[in-house]
Design an enzyme around this catalytic site. Structure first.
Site, PDB file in Angstrom:
ATOM      1  N   ARG A 174    -116.687  39.742  23.811  1.00 42.49           N
ATOM      2  CA  ARG A 174    -116.949  40.601  24.973  1.00 42.49           C
ATOM      3  C   ARG A 174    -116.846  42.066  24.574  1.00 42.49           C
ATOM      4  NH1 ARG A 174    -114.293  36.115  27.098  1.00 42.49           N
ATOM      5  NH2 ARG A 174    -115.816  34.784  28.147  1.00 42.49           N
ATOM      6  N   ASP A 203    -118.737  33.707  21.900  1.00 46.87           N
ATOM      7  CA  ASP A 203    -118.717  33.531  23.349  1.00 46.87           C
ATOM      8  C   ASP A 203    -120.097  33.857  23.888  1.00 46.87           C
ATOM      9  OD1 ASP A 203    -117.799  33.260  26.125  1.00 46.87           O
ATOM     10  OD2 ASP A 203    -115.797  33.362  25.234  1.00 46.87           O
ATOM     11  N   HIS A 278    -119.462  28.482  26.640  1.00 38.91           N
ATOM     12  CA  HIS A 278    -119.237  29.849  26.137  1.00 38.91           C
ATOM     13  C   HIS A 278    -120.105  30.090  24.897  1.00 38.91           C
ATOM     14  CE1 HIS A 278    -116.048  31.217  28.828  1.00 38.91           C
ATOM     15  NE2 HIS A 278    -115.480  30.037  28.722  1.00 38.91           N
ATOM     16  N   ASP A 342    -113.162  25.083  26.380  1.00 40.85           N
ATOM     17  CA  ASP A 342    -112.788  25.429  27.757  1.00 40.85           C
ATOM     18  C   ASP A 342    -114.007  25.646  28.662  1.00 40.85           C
ATOM     19  OD1 ASP A 342    -113.337  27.665  26.108  1.00 40.85           O
ATOM     20  OD2 ASP A 342    -112.451  29.016  27.580  1.00 40.85           O
ATOM     21  N   GLU A 343    -113.778  25.458  29.949  1.00 38.02           N
ATOM     22  CA  GLU A 343    -114.658  25.927  31.023  1.00 38.02           C
ATOM     23  C   GLU A 343    -116.127  25.498  30.900  1.00 38.02           C
ATOM     24  OE1 GLU A 343    -112.238  29.812  32.490  1.00 38.02           O
ATOM     25  OE2 GLU A 343    -113.618  30.182  30.841  1.00 38.02           O
ATOM     26  N   TRP A 409    -103.479  27.015  28.193  1.00 41.23           N
ATOM     27  CA  TRP A 409    -103.691  28.347  28.807  1.00 41.23           C
ATOM     28  C   TRP A 409    -103.600  28.299  30.323  1.00 41.23           C
ATOM     29  CZ3 TRP A 409    -107.966  30.053  31.815  1.00 41.23           C
ATOM     30  CH2 TRP A 409    -109.014  29.134  31.952  1.00 41.23           C
ATOM     31  N   TYR A 434    -101.446  36.444  28.866  1.00 41.56           N
ATOM     32  CA  TYR A 434    -102.776  37.054  28.917  1.00 41.56           C
ATOM     33  C   TYR A 434    -102.619  38.573  29.046  1.00 41.56           C
ATOM     34  CZ  TYR A 434    -105.754  32.934  28.811  1.00 41.56           C
ATOM     35  OH  TYR A 434    -106.436  31.821  28.403  1.00 41.56           O
ATOM     36  N   TRP A 484    -108.350  38.900  26.059  1.00 44.00           N
ATOM     37  CA  TRP A 484    -109.762  38.739  26.412  1.00 44.00           C
ATOM     38  C   TRP A 484    -110.312  40.128  26.677  1.00 44.00           C
ATOM     39  CZ3 TRP A 484    -111.459  34.096  25.312  1.00 44.00           C
ATOM     40  CH2 TRP A 484    -110.552  33.040  25.284  1.00 44.00           C
ATOM     41  N   GLU A 486    -113.272  41.402  28.305  1.00 46.92           N
ATOM     42  CA  GLU A 486    -114.303  41.780  29.288  1.00 46.92           C
ATOM     43  C   GLU A 486    -114.139  43.233  29.743  1.00 46.92           C
ATOM     44  OE1 GLU A 486    -112.519  39.015  29.454  1.00 46.92           O
ATOM     45  OE2 GLU A 486    -113.700  37.310  30.159  1.00 46.92           O
TER      46      GLU A 486
HETATM   47  C1  ACM Z   1    -109.654  30.700  28.572  1.00 43.56           C
HETATM   48  O1  ACM Z   1    -108.988  31.643  29.020  1.00 43.56           O
HETATM   49  N1  ACM Z   1    -110.814  30.375  29.111  1.00 43.56           N
HETATM   50  C2  ACM Z   1    -109.170  29.896  27.453  1.00 43.56           C
END
Ligand code: ACM
Ligand code: ZN
Length: 773
Positions: A174, A203, A278, A342-343, A409, A434, A484, A486
């Site tokens: 990001r 990502d 991702h 993830d996600e 997480w 985080y 992270w 972003e």
């Molecule tokens: C995450 O924060 N999606 C691992």
């Protein structure tokens, strides 16, 4: 000798005599972070001079000694040397003791020499890092510090880590962090005795690692259309034919250099190659990797839900992933390969003919099991190369791969579950780890992810969670901070988010649990800051910021403000009204009584100087302060403000909706009745609200005001209407309703909840104050 020369000689004499007086150290002079397991202070001291030598044998030991030698050269102007022969006095010696655990060390400082004892180079490195922190902070300076005495106390330290995995994850996708910043970060990790750098290399918004077999991954996947000026979640979907210009990637050569440097600092670099989700950047380069095989662009901002994911139905996807991982494993000697996991929103898998066929041929029950099939297959491949797989806790869904290590997480639940199943785990719960979350009052901070993890909360982190058996606890390898990116727009902002929270996390992972002491840690913070200043680290002073709370006396209508910050017994000073905090600041001891509109300025002081940002709040007194307020439907029990009178307590909420000033209603409207006690002349009502659509919080669609003198018959005096508008940000808004000056005893305020989002979810309505004037 003229007059000036005489004066200069006198000054030099004074300085010289001050320097020669032996310094007596006390415990409070020692500020090592993370705190060592045991430290026994003795009476004497050791002085570094131009004659100090490092008695070291191997090249690696020389490299470790060089960390301090370089610092002495710059800060002290001393050219210290290494020697293979034992000196007679004033030296540092590295001694091997194979009984010590990997990473453990002992540091014995006598008046004559310093011993660092360890079984491996990691221990020597940590001994040197401790020695560095025993030295005055000026040792970090890149300029000559000619008045500093390079003296440390004689002592004995025995030290070893509590956990073997002490990590930091940097999200390179990001925000692209280049090689130089990563090398700097490695130094900072080593300074904190951290030993893992997890690089999130893949990502949606950028592929950041050169893969020779698939050049388009970086030619296409590393670049996105520049929409950096727009808010992350309001960037538009790009045309796949438009060339991206914002991004970058690390070449294999650069990555090898990073790995070699990290290895010299006892840091394992773990690469993360995300799958199956991702990966929009990879699909933008090679659309055939997805189920639909349709061209997409590298997104410039937020993507949610993530449906453009790899197709595990096609054999060619596995061929691609194995080829990529083969190159990755050639670069990274780490024991672990992180495969993300993830996600993933698996809607395309449900309709894809390849995926359906795979589900059938493998006898899988659903798409969760299909992801599990994919992870297990990748694990076999990774294991066949002598390495282990790590995945985010989603890899539990559909069944864990046999040898997998879980990175937990979404809280610590997944980690606990994996440990119960006998798997190793690394704890990185969002709540504490985080570091892309806010660390101070949200209105004062640079834009961050909309959640709050202050320094003292990070310090409470413990990777071994309640209810774990000793057997399960053994599977907890440690913990990790995740950054992270972003909302990270520069390397400087990254430093701001990392420090000092990473220092707190380092201590939670290194020092014994019994040694954990917030008061002791917070007393060391200013000394860390001094080091950070010399190292040009753009750390955050948010922990110094003051927050205010209030209590209202319903009888006297007086408001009492209490001021606090994260530190125990802080020296807070304040002024009321239009004056400067530097001059007439009053020491804050007890709550401050307020009975009129005023400006409050407050700051934390150290050594009689304000530190950090000055807290400024315009306290708007109004006619409903401390009045009885009742609600037709009670506010939600999760958002009670600071009590029943929160909406008439004069303290306003911040953009952090968890700050204890907001009351909230889910789907319901807010209908409040304020009893002003007796009839009052009123002409304006203001309702304070907040919008954070990402968190399901929406402005009211209308606010209506009614008044009454008997509490039964109400007459509407005004209303304001506001239609729903998409808003990617967190914003505060006052709804003002003005009307002809009228006398009233009761005021009824109805704020209408949006009730349902355009996508169909329930909505929250948040209110922090109803001002009556
Ligand atoms: C995450 O924060 N999606 C691992
Ligand atoms: Zn598919």
């Amino acid at each position: 000798m003229n007059q000036y020369k005489q004066l200069l000689a006198l000054i030099l004499l004074v300085i010289f005599s001050a320097c020669t007086k032996p310094k007596t150290f006390t415990e409070s002079d020692i500020h090592i972070t993370p705190k060592p397991v045991s430290l026994k202070l003795e009476k004497g001291n050791f002085k570094f001079s131009k004659n100090t030598q490092f008695y070291v044998v191997t090249e690696e030991q020389k490299e470790i000694a060089k960390i301090l030698i370089d610092k002495f050269k710059k800060a002290a102007g001393l050219n210290l040397i290494t020697t293979p022969n034992i000196p007679t006095e004033n030296y540092i010696v590295f001694k091997i003791n194979n009984d010590l655990k990997k990473e453990a060390y002992e540091l014995n400082v006598t008046e004559d020499h310093i011993e660092i004892i360890a079984s491996e180079n990691a221990g020597f490195l940590y001994g040197i890092e401790t020695l560095r922190q025993l030295l005055p902070e000026e040792i970090e300076s890149s300029k000559l510090q000619s008045t500093t005495e390079w003296v440390i106390p004689t002592l004995k330290i025995k030290d070893e880590p509590r956990f073997s995995h002490r990590g930091l994850m940097l999200d390179l996708s990001r925000h692209f962090f280049g090689k130089d910043y990563i090398l700097k970060t490695i130094d900072r990790l080593a300074m904190h005795k951290m030993n893992v750098l997890h690089l999130h290399l893949v990502d949606d918004q950028g592929w950041r690692i050169e893969i020779k077999k698939y050049p388009k991954l970086t030619e296409v996947g590393a670049w996105r259309v520049d929409q950096e000026e727009k808010a992350w979640n309001s960037r538009e979907i790009n045309d796949p034919n438009e060339k991206g210009t914002y991004g970058g990637f690390l070449t294999q050569e650069e990555l090898k250099e990073i790995v070699a440097y990290a290895t010299s600092k006892n840091i394992e670099v773990i690469p993360e190659i995300e799958m199956p989700a991702h990966v929009s950047s990879a699909i933008a380069a090679y659309p055939e990797l997805s189920c639909k095989a349709e061209p997409i662009a590298v997104p410039s901002g937020g993507v949610w839900p993530i449906t453009d994911i790899y197709c595990p139905g096609k054999e060619t996807t596995f061929e691609f992933l194995e080829n990529v991982l083969t190159e990755v494993m050639d670069i990274f000697p780490s024991k672990y390969i992180h495969i993300g996991g993830d996600e993933a929103t698996k809607t395309n898998w449900k309709t894809c003919p390849h995926c359906k066929k795979r589900i059938q041929s493998e006898g899988l029950a659903n798409v969760e099991e299909l992801q599990s099939y994919m992870v297990k297959r990748m694990e076999k491949f990774i294991n066949s190369k002598g390495k282990n797989l790590i995945g985010w806790d989603e890899i539990l869904e559909g069944g864990l791969a046999p040898e997998a290590t879980v990175m937990s997480w979404r809280g610590t639940k997944g980690g606990k579950e994996a440990a119960e199943q006998g798997h190793d785990v690394i704890m990185t719960p969002e709540s504490h780890c985080y570091l892309n979350f806010y660390q101070g009052p949200q209105n004062e901070e640079p834009k961050a992810f909309n959640a709050y993890t202050p320094l003292n909360k990070v310090y409470e982190f413990d990777p071994v969670v309640e209810g774990m058996t000793p057997e399960e606890a053994k599977h907890v390898l440690g913990g990790q901070a995740n950054l992270w990116s972003e909302f990270i727009t520069s390397d400087e902002l990254s430093e701001y988010m990392l420090f000092p929270r990473l220092s707190a996390l380092a201590e939670t992972l290194w020092s014994p649990k019994e040694a954990r002491n917030w008061s002791d840690f917070s007393a060391r913070i200013p000394f860390l800051f001094k080091r950070f200043d010399y190292l040009n680290i753009n750390y955050s002073k948010s922990a110094y910021l003051i927050t205010a709370k209030s209590s209202v006396d319903i009888n006297t209508k007086k408001v009492y403000l209490t001021l606090q910050n994260e530190f125990p017994n802080p020296d807070i000073r304040y002024v009321l009204g239009d004056q400067d905090i530097h001059n007439n600041a009053i020491k804050y001891n007890d709550s401050i009584q307020v009975d009129d509109t005023t400006v409050l300025k407050a700051s934390l002081f150290k050594d009689n100087q304000p530190v950090g940002k000055v807290f400024v709040d315009t306290i708007k007194f109004h006619k409903a302060v401390g009045s009885n307020i009742t609600f037709k439907k009670p506010f939600n029990s999760n958002y009670t403000g600071d009590g029943p009178l929160s909406l008439v307590n004069i303290i306003r909420g911040s953009k952090n909706f968890h700050d204890g000033q907001w009351q909230a209603w889910l789907v319901d409207d807010m209908e409040a009745v304020i009893d002003l006690g007796d009839e009052k002349e009123i002409t304006q009502i203001t309702v304070g609200t907040l919008e954070s659509q990402g968190s399901g919080i929406y402005y009211p669609t209308a606010v209506k005001v009614m008044i009454s003198n008997d509490g039964k018959n109400y007459q509407e005096v005004g209303r304001t209407v506001r239609d729903y508008k998409a808003n990617p940000d967190v914003k505060l808004l006052n709804f003002n309703i003005e009307f002809k000056s009228t006398k009233a005893k009761y005021v009824k305020v109805i704020a209408n909840n949006l009730k349902e989002t355009p996508k169909g979810g329930n909505t929250w309505l948040f209110v922090d104050e109803i001002l009556v004037n």
